[in-house]
Design a protein around this motif. Structure first.
Motif, PDB file in Angstrom:
ATOM      1  N   LYS A   1      51.499  45.412  32.559  1.00 25.50           N
ATOM      2  CA  LYS A   1      50.767  46.066  33.636  1.00 25.50           C
ATOM      3  C   LYS A   1      49.840  47.174  33.147  1.00 25.50           C
ATOM      4  CE  LYS A   1      51.315  47.785  38.323  1.00 25.50           C
ATOM      5  NZ  LYS A   1      50.237  48.768  38.206  1.00 25.50           N
ATOM      6  N   PRO A   2      50.265  48.033  32.215  1.00 29.91           N
ATOM      7  CA  PRO A   2      49.319  49.061  31.743  1.00 29.91           C
ATOM      8  C   PRO A   2      48.049  48.463  31.140  1.00 29.91           C
ATOM      9  CG  PRO A   2      51.545  49.616  31.099  1.00 29.91           C
ATOM     10  CD  PRO A   2      51.598  48.234  31.634  1.00 29.91           C
ATOM     11  N   LYS A   3      48.190  47.413  30.358  1.00 29.30           N
ATOM     12  CA  LYS A   3      47.014  46.784  29.761  1.00 29.30           C
ATOM     13  C   LYS A   3      46.155  46.100  30.820  1.00 29.30           C
ATOM     14  CE  LYS A   3      49.222  46.028  25.267  1.00 29.30           C
ATOM     15  NZ  LYS A   3      49.597  45.047  24.225  1.00 29.30           N
ATOM     16  N   ILE A   4      46.821  45.504  31.824  1.00 29.82           N
ATOM     17  CA  ILE A   4      46.060  44.867  32.915  1.00 29.82           C
ATOM     18  C   ILE A   4      45.288  45.919  33.693  1.00 29.82           C
ATOM     19  CG2 ILE A   4      46.290  43.603  35.088  1.00 29.82           C
ATOM     20  CD1 ILE A   4      48.688  42.138  33.867  1.00 29.82           C
ATOM     21  N   ASP A   5      45.941  47.056  33.965  1.00 29.58           N
ATOM     22  CA  ASP A   5      45.258  48.146  34.675  1.00 29.58           C
ATOM     23  C   ASP A   5      44.058  48.645  33.874  1.00 29.58           C
ATOM     24  OD1 ASP A   5      47.119  47.941  36.679  1.00 29.58           O
ATOM     25  OD2 ASP A   5      48.355  49.616  35.977  1.00 29.58           O
ATOM     26  N   GLU A   6      44.214  48.681  32.561  1.00 34.91           N
ATOM     27  CA  GLU A   6      43.116  49.139  31.716  1.00 34.91           C
ATOM     28  C   GLU A   6      41.925  48.181  31.794  1.00 34.91           C
ATOM     29  OE1 GLU A   6      42.192  49.914  26.957  1.00 34.91           O
ATOM     30  OE2 GLU A   6      44.270  49.736  27.658  1.00 34.91           O
ATOM     31  N   LEU A   7      42.211  46.876  31.728  1.00 38.71           N
ATOM     32  CA  LEU A   7      41.137  45.891  31.835  1.00 38.71           C
ATOM     33  C   LEU A   7      40.458  45.945  33.202  1.00 38.71           C
ATOM     34  CD1 LEU A   7      42.618  42.689  30.110  1.00 38.71           C
ATOM     35  CD2 LEU A   7      40.765  44.147  29.290  1.00 38.71           C
ATOM     36  N   GLN A   8      41.254  46.109  34.246  1.00 36.95           N
ATOM     37  CA  GLN A   8      40.677  46.173  35.588  1.00 36.95           C
ATOM     38  C   GLN A   8      39.782  47.387  35.745  1.00 36.95           C
ATOM     39  OE1 GLN A   8      44.221  46.003  38.011  1.00 36.95           O
ATOM     40  NE2 GLN A   8      44.145  43.764  38.203  1.00 36.95           N
ATOM     41  N   ALA A   9      40.190  48.497  35.127  1.00 39.73           N
ATOM     42  CA  ALA A   9      39.341  49.701  35.184  1.00 39.73           C
ATOM     43  C   ALA A   9      38.074  49.514  34.368  1.00 39.73           C
ATOM     44  CB  ALA A   9      40.126  50.905  34.672  1.00 39.73           C
ATOM     45  N   ARG A  10      38.181  48.820  33.221  1.00 35.62           N
ATOM     46  CA  ARG A  10      37.018  48.645  32.337  1.00 35.62           C
ATOM     47  C   ARG A  10      35.993  47.703  32.964  1.00 35.62           C
ATOM     48  NH1 ARG A  10      38.372  46.207  26.622  1.00 35.62           N
ATOM     49  NH2 ARG A  10      39.742  48.056  26.663  1.00 35.62           N
ATOM     50  N   TYR A  11      36.478  46.639  33.602  1.00 34.43           N
ATOM     51  CA  TYR A  11      35.557  45.638  34.143  1.00 34.43           C
ATOM     52  C   TYR A  11      35.522  45.632  35.675  1.00 34.43           C
ATOM     53  CZ  TYR A  11      35.822  43.728  29.404  1.00 34.43           C
ATOM     54  OH  TYR A  11      35.776  43.572  28.041  1.00 34.43           O
ATOM     55  N   LYS A  12      35.758  46.799  36.266  1.00 30.71           N
ATOM     56  CA  LYS A  12      35.825  46.830  37.723  1.00 30.71           C
ATOM     57  C   LYS A  12      34.503  46.450  38.374  1.00 30.71           C
ATOM     58  CE  LYS A  12      34.894  51.809  38.031  1.00 30.71           C
ATOM     59  NZ  LYS A  12      35.383  53.094  38.572  1.00 30.71           N
ATOM     60  N   ASP A  13      33.392  46.636  37.641  1.00 30.11           N
ATOM     61  CA  ASP A  13      32.082  46.312  38.203  1.00 30.11           C
ATOM     62  C   ASP A  13      31.542  44.988  37.672  1.00 30.11           C
ATOM     63  OD1 ASP A  13      32.015  48.717  39.648  1.00 30.11           O
ATOM     64  OD2 ASP A  13      31.261  49.811  37.887  1.00 30.11           O
ATOM     65  N   ASP A  14      32.337  44.281  36.869  1.00 29.02           N
ATOM     66  CA  ASP A  14      31.879  43.016  36.291  1.00 29.02           C
ATOM     67  C   ASP A  14      33.016  41.989  36.376  1.00 29.02           C
ATOM     68  OD1 ASP A  14      30.758  40.943  34.915  1.00 29.02           O
ATOM     69  OD2 ASP A  14      30.004  42.174  33.254  1.00 29.02           O
ATOM     70  N   ARG A  15      33.096  41.317  37.521  1.00 23.27           N
ATOM     71  CA  ARG A  15      34.166  40.356  37.747  1.00 23.27           C
ATOM     72  C   ARG A  15      34.078  39.148  36.822  1.00 23.27           C
ATOM     73  NH1 ARG A  15      38.406  42.504  40.470  1.00 23.27           N
ATOM     74  NH2 ARG A  15      37.635  43.917  42.101  1.00 23.27           N
ATOM     75  N   GLN A  16      32.864  38.793  36.411  1.00 22.74           N
ATOM     76  CA  GLN A  16      32.696  37.630  35.549  1.00 22.74           C
ATOM     77  C   GLN A  16      33.319  37.844  34.175  1.00 22.74           C
ATOM     78  OE1 GLN A  16      28.506  36.694  35.493  1.00 22.74           O
ATOM     79  NE2 GLN A  16      28.607  35.582  37.450  1.00 22.74           N
ATOM     80  N   LYS A  17      33.273  39.056  33.685  1.00 27.10           N
ATOM     81  CA  LYS A  17      33.868  39.356  32.378  1.00 27.10           C
ATOM     82  C   LYS A  17      35.367  39.635  32.492  1.00 27.10           C
ATOM     83  CE  LYS A  17      29.742  41.220  30.113  1.00 27.10           C
ATOM     84  NZ  LYS A  17      29.169  42.401  29.419  1.00 27.10           N
TER      85      LYS A  17
END
Length: 545
Positions: free
Chosen positions: A387-403
């Protein structure tokens, strides 16, 4: 996703299924067919049939004997036969009580003011005494009552009638310990011309019986039939009112169902028969007609069929006709339910208590599914650790759903985690849960079956609601053991009250079903503790941080 959520999803799926089923029953359109349309529907080979016993008030021709009823008693059947037509107008099952502990035999067939459920059979055709052009024949019987005596294996009840040179003996043959009755016509043409007759048999029931299904105990009350190509088909009264059945088949059978019991006519399985239904005067009938038979002058002929009235005993019904055992309706999961029922009855043969058999089969089923349960819990634990890593990815790509999508998949591949690992085992288990549910609902063996202490009927609700409360407590413990990752306050409240909601819902469930769910929860608790202990040794967190 937490394990408790998975279990709740299974429970909610079951509840949703029952609600959907009950909604279909309650909201299905009730077709109203005018009487003229019913008559036109009936012309497909059924217009020559006399449907009800209302014509019993008409005077019979060519006979001086008045119609009367004959009482017949065997070790498993108590019935009455009307000499007008030789119809079965009342039938009780002494081995099954209507109300537990009261000693009243279950009345499967009866004729009461405003309600009629009878079994008719006869001979139609050009010279048939039951043809609609004639009044029903009044048979002669030598006795007013017949009893299968202790030690006897067979009882024969003969009824005789003669019209225009055709002598008819309608014979009912009863066997000790059996619910199926052989009905034969011994015909002797004593005239100088060929006689043509056609056998028929049907079941007649008043359509509005007043007995309704419920979501807690979904039952079907109506007709069914089987053909050589389709072993089992429901044919509800609504279907009869919309359009009459007309099916040609080799062999076949017709039946009327009411939860744990069934009545059925099984015609000659070697001949080409016509299955039919018709509706007249608020009564629905489903039946079978055999081929026409020509009897030469001086010749004799024997025609026969089998009548069954009793419990839905799968093994016995399967021996009577192909598909008749499917009247124990497990729905689309019958291929899972039938082996589970066999396992349940096998266990009961050893423990001699249906409640203990339910506990044992629950242990076996939960044990067999343990590998799936372990995969499910471990997969969910791995997802929590990610979950921490998933949260990090979601924060990093929150404006780019394709990536975000490819990045999440790469993370799952790198960590060797299957995001569906927690759901797939649950989806595999769900059909087994539903199949077991139908086994407990449909099995007549559980009717009035005692367990222990206050539970003296596993097919009825717990009179003191102890099992539903225990079920709720076990569900609450499972929630405490596996707290969910839910941050929304409203969702938290909903999940907190879920055990209470399910306990209330289960108050009206048959106690056998609640026993199964309670024992299943206890086993799940034990499995969760064991699996979590093993996961903690591997360094996987099993609880919310």
């Amino acid at each position: 996703m937490e394990s408790q959520r998975s279990l709740l999803v299974i429970g909610l799926a079951l509840v949703s299924f029952l609600l959907w089923q009950q909604w279909n029953i309650d909201t299905a359109p009730k077709p109203v067919t005018p009487a003229t349309q019913q008559d036109s529907n009936a012309t497909g080979g059924s217009a020559d049939l006399q449907l009800t016993t209302a014509d019993a008030e008409q005077p019979a021709t060519n006979t001086v004997e008045a119609a009367r009823t004959i009482a017949i008693s065997t070790d498993v059947l108590q019935l009455k036969i009307d000499t007008r037509g030789g119809d079965i107008v009342a039938l009780q099952l002494p081995a099954f009580e209507l109300h537990k502990g009261e000693g009243d035999a279950y009345p499967l067939m009866r004729k009461l003011p405003g309600f009629e459920y009878v079994a008719q059979s006869g001979l139609i055709g050009r010279d048939g005494p039951d043809d609609s052009r004639n009044s029903r024949p009044v048979y002669t019987a030598t006795q007013s009552s017949y009893t299968l005596t202790d030690g006897a294996e067979e009882l024969i009840v003969p009824l005789t009638f003669n019209r225009n040179g055709l002598t008819v003996e309608k014979r009912f043959i009863f066997k000790a310990g059996q619910y199926d009755v052989r009905v034969e016509y011994l015909l002797h043409n004593q005239s100088g011309e060929v006689k043509t007759v056609q056998p028929y048999q049907h079941l007649v029931q008043t359509i509005d019986s007043g007995k309704k299904s419920s979501m807690m105990m979904p039952i079907y009350r109506g007709a069914a039939f089987g053909t050589s190509s389709e072993r089992y088909n429901k044919y509800a009264f609504d279907d009869m009112q919309e359009k009459n059945l007309l099916e040609a088949t080799t062999g076949g059978w017709v039946a009327m169902l009411e939860h744990y019991f069934v009545s059925a006519w099984v015609p000659d399985q070697q001949t080409e028969n016509q299955l039919y239904s018709l509706v007249r005067n608020g009564q629905g009938a489903i039946g079978a007609k055999g081929p026409a038979v020509n009897i030469e002058p001086g010749a004799q002929a024997t025609l026969g069929s089998t009548f069954y009235a009793g419990p839905k005993d799968q093994d016995h019904l399967a021996n009577i006709a192909n598909g008749l055992d499917l009247t124990v309706d497990y729905g689309f999961l019958w291929f899972i339910s039938q082996p589970l029922f066999w396992l349940l009855t096998t266990i009961q043969g050893f423990v001699v208590n249906w409640g203990l058999a339910i506990i044992c089969i629950t242990l076996i089923v939960k044990g067999a599914m343990y590998p799936l349960t372990k995969v499910q819990y471990e997969s969910m634990a791995k997802m929590r650790n990610l979950k921490p890593k998933i949260d990090e990815l979601q924060a990093r790509y929150k404006d780019d759903r394709q990536k975000m999508g490819p990045a999440m998949m790469e993370l799952y591949r790198k960590e060797k985690v299957n995001p569906m690992g927690g759901c797939l085992p649950m989806l595999i288990q769900m059909p087994i849960f539903l199949a077991l549910y139908w086994v407990f609902v449909e099995s007549v063996e559980l009717r009035h079956a005692p367990f222990i202490l206050w539970i003296n009927d596993l097919s009825a609700q717990d009179p003191y609601y102890v099992l539903p409360v225990l079920f709720g407590l076990s569900m609450f413990l499972m929630q405490k053991l596996t707290p969910m990752q839910v941050t929304d306050p409203m969702q938290q409240k909903i999940m907190m009250w879920m055990p209470v909601a399910f306990s209330v819902f289960f108050l009206w469930f048959p106690s056998g079903l609640v026993l199964y769910w309670f024992v299943s929860n206890l086993i799940s608790l034990a499995q969760m503790l064991y699996i979590y202990k093993g996961m903690e040794k591997k360094g996987l967190h099993t609880k919310k941080a």
